[in-house]
Design a protein around this motif. Structure first.
Motif, PDB file in Angstrom:
ATOM      1  N   ASN A  83       0.861  -1.182   0.000  1.00 43.21           N
ATOM      2  CA  ASN A  83       0.000   0.000   0.000  1.00 43.21           C
ATOM      3  C   ASN A  83       0.897   1.231   0.000  1.00 43.21           C
ATOM      4  N   VAL A  85       1.253   4.985   0.737  1.00 41.94           N
ATOM      5  CA  VAL A  85       0.485   5.905   1.571  1.00 41.94           C
ATOM      6  C   VAL A  85       0.837   7.379   1.361  1.00 41.94           C
TER       7      VAL A  85
ATOM      8  N   ASP B 139      -6.136  15.383  -0.773  1.00 43.62           N
ATOM      9  CA  ASP B 139      -6.374  15.723   0.634  1.00 43.62           C
ATOM     10  C   ASP B 139      -5.893  14.627   1.571  1.00 43.62           C
ATOM     11  N   ASP B 140      -5.525  13.525   0.992  1.00 45.04           N
ATOM     12  CA  ASP B 140      -5.140  12.375   1.817  1.00 45.04           C
ATOM     13  C   ASP B 140      -3.633  12.255   1.966  1.00 45.04           C
ATOM     14  N   ALA B 141      -2.884  13.117   1.274  1.00 54.50           N
ATOM     15  CA  ALA B 141      -1.419  12.906   1.241  1.00 54.50           C
ATOM     16  C   ALA B 141      -0.782  13.193   2.594  1.00 54.50           C
TER      17      ALA B 141
ATOM     18  N   VAL D  75     -17.858   3.703   7.229  1.00 49.44           N
ATOM     19  CA  VAL D  75     -16.700   3.222   6.475  1.00 49.44           C
ATOM     20  C   VAL D  75     -16.896   1.758   6.074  1.00 49.44           C
ATOM     21  N   HIS D 101      -1.797   4.951   8.255  1.00 54.15           N
ATOM     22  CA  HIS D 101      -1.878   6.276   7.644  1.00 54.15           C
ATOM     23  C   HIS D 101      -3.329   6.570   7.319  1.00 54.15           C
ATOM     24  N   GLY D 103      -6.009   9.583   5.665  1.00 58.93           N
ATOM     25  CA  GLY D 103      -6.335  10.859   5.038  1.00 58.93           C
ATOM     26  C   GLY D 103      -7.737  11.230   5.467  1.00 58.93           C
ATOM     27  N   ARG D 104      -8.451  11.922   4.588  1.00 59.00           N
ATOM     28  CA  ARG D 104      -9.802  12.345   4.925  1.00 59.00           C
ATOM     29  C   ARG D 104     -10.812  11.253   4.578  1.00 59.00           C
ATOM     30  N   THR D 105     -10.549  10.514   3.502  1.00 59.77           N
ATOM     31  CA  THR D 105     -11.529   9.526   3.030  1.00 59.77           C
ATOM     32  C   THR D 105     -11.000   8.099   3.021  1.00 59.77           C
ATOM     33  N   GLN D 106      -9.694   7.934   3.324  1.00 62.63           N
ATOM     34  CA  GLN D 106      -9.124   6.588   3.283  1.00 62.63           C
ATOM     35  C   GLN D 106      -8.147   6.390   4.428  1.00 62.63           C
ATOM     36  N   VAL D 108      -5.142   3.416   5.669  1.00 57.88           N
ATOM     37  CA  VAL D 108      -4.448   2.146   5.492  1.00 57.88           C
ATOM     38  C   VAL D 108      -4.164   1.593   6.890  1.00 57.88           C
ATOM     39  N   THR D 130      -7.169  -1.406   3.161  1.00 57.14           N
ATOM     40  CA  THR D 130      -7.613  -0.035   2.975  1.00 57.14           C
ATOM     41  C   THR D 130      -9.068   0.115   3.397  1.00 57.14           C
ATOM     42  N   ARG D 137     -17.323   6.584  -1.793  1.00 56.17           N
ATOM     43  CA  ARG D 137     -17.462   5.513  -2.768  1.00 56.17           C
ATOM     44  C   ARG D 137     -18.849   5.438  -3.378  1.00 56.17           C
TER      45      ARG D 137
END
Lengths: 141, 141, 141, 141
Positions: A83, A85, B139-141, D75, D101, D103-106, D108, D130, D137
């Motif tokens: 993955n 990231v 936005d996820d970085a 989720v 890790h 983000g806003r929508t994902q 890991v 993930t 989605r």
């Protein structure tokens, strides 16, 4: 069959592709291995970040060496999953892998790949996979 | 947002790492993509086979381009998994990938990597992964 | 060591968990296997869709039986990866798996899981994994 | 959008399949979650071990809840990979997952599944996957 870091470095050096990427084993023990790949202009993708294929190379190879530290020098990666990231960049990639469980012919290993920039490390990928002794697969080829 | 094979080749050519490996897009359409990587002395590992990292590069990049054919040019591979089934060798690697399911921002793709030797193809790896549009991850970085 | 569908069904029936889910082997041959799991109120998650754990059970077990058709009855899934592509629902899940490459002790297999509703099938997940003979792992436990 | 362990338990309880398996959330925080599944006669396979499908359910669901602790309650698991390293048995399975890790929508996440027997824990599987917010989605379904 303990393998020394010198022997492991000889294996790495015998990989043309690892020489092409200037990869270096900076740690090699039963507790885990560390593979370092310098970030140069030749390993990037279209946005200037390190190509995912280089990150996956680092993960794959660190997993193999981690497995080799447990199983002996004649091992290959059978499978792995990665993955991504964060975009990989900076001065170098550092992949750290260790064995989660090892039998006689197989080891399950995990890996984290970091972007190294100055003294800072940023996680850019995690991986998990299976390392297998070559003899045990010869009949399977 | 259909992408032409010429535009896709420009993206590939903008990847220094793909230029280093002389990778070539030999097919690019909604039905699937084909990426070819010549086998040279510089991509091998210690036993003379193609390094797993090169096979995984081919799989990763073919997956990305397959996703890009569905989602548009600004995509990255979020994650993938690869099983190596036979040593890779021969004249070239050929990675063929196609979309299994695509939404607006993500595509799940599959890939097969073959060793090409003379006119013969031998399966050496299969992969499966997720391709994501870059905007949706910014936005996820 | 060819395994008949009757023998395979006995193995399935010897799995309490498969009996709990009323899973049924509807096809079993060297060309591939098909496992069917009825969708009932007891296999759902909080949104009324089939729980991912049931989809992954179907994929895992179909992969195991596909491997078993190639390697013999004493096999286990060593590892697999699954991508969920659509919510699973309908009357039943149908998981179809087949061998991509088999050696003597390992098989790499692929699987697709469909939602069956009336006569319609909708792909809801794809999976890929490694099946291993039990004997070859006994020393690894 | 912090989710309390009570709210998380309500989500778990709203999953019929988790009720069928008597799964219980024994920890739920931003640092990680713990899901416990009792080992009963109904979750075994043909050799008396816990069925891989139950282990993968535990991993999948622990991953989802770990992601939910970071992303909020709505989720799903998009994909995951699991390596089985030892037969699962004992009194209960304990799956521990945490975010690597987000983000806003994902997010890991990683997970380890243990067999619990008396006071002893034995690692039986590791997973990585993930988790994605449902809203992100919805257009992809």
């Amino acid at each position: 069959m303990p393998v020394s870091i010198e022997a492991a470095r000889q294996v790495l050096h015998a990989q043309s592709f690892s020489r092409l990427l200037d990869a270096e084993l900076t740690r090699f023990s039963a507790e885990g291995v560390e593979l370092r790949v310098p970030v140069t202009a030749q390993v990037t993708q279209q946005n200037g970040f390190v190509h995912g294929g280089v990150v996956s190379y680092a993960a794959d190879n660190a997993l193999t060496f981690a497995g080799g530290a447990a199983l002996g020098p004649a091992v290959v990666t059978s499978e792995f999953k990665i993955n991504y990231v964060r975009p990989a960049m900076g001065d170098a990639l550092v992949a750290r892998a260790s064995v989660v469980h090892a039998g006689r012919t197989q080891a399950v290993c995990r890996c984290e790949v970091f972007s190294l920039s100055g003294g800072d490390e940023t996680l850019c990928a995690i991986a998990q996979g299976t390392i297998t002794t070559v003899g045990s697969r010869r009949d399977d080829a």
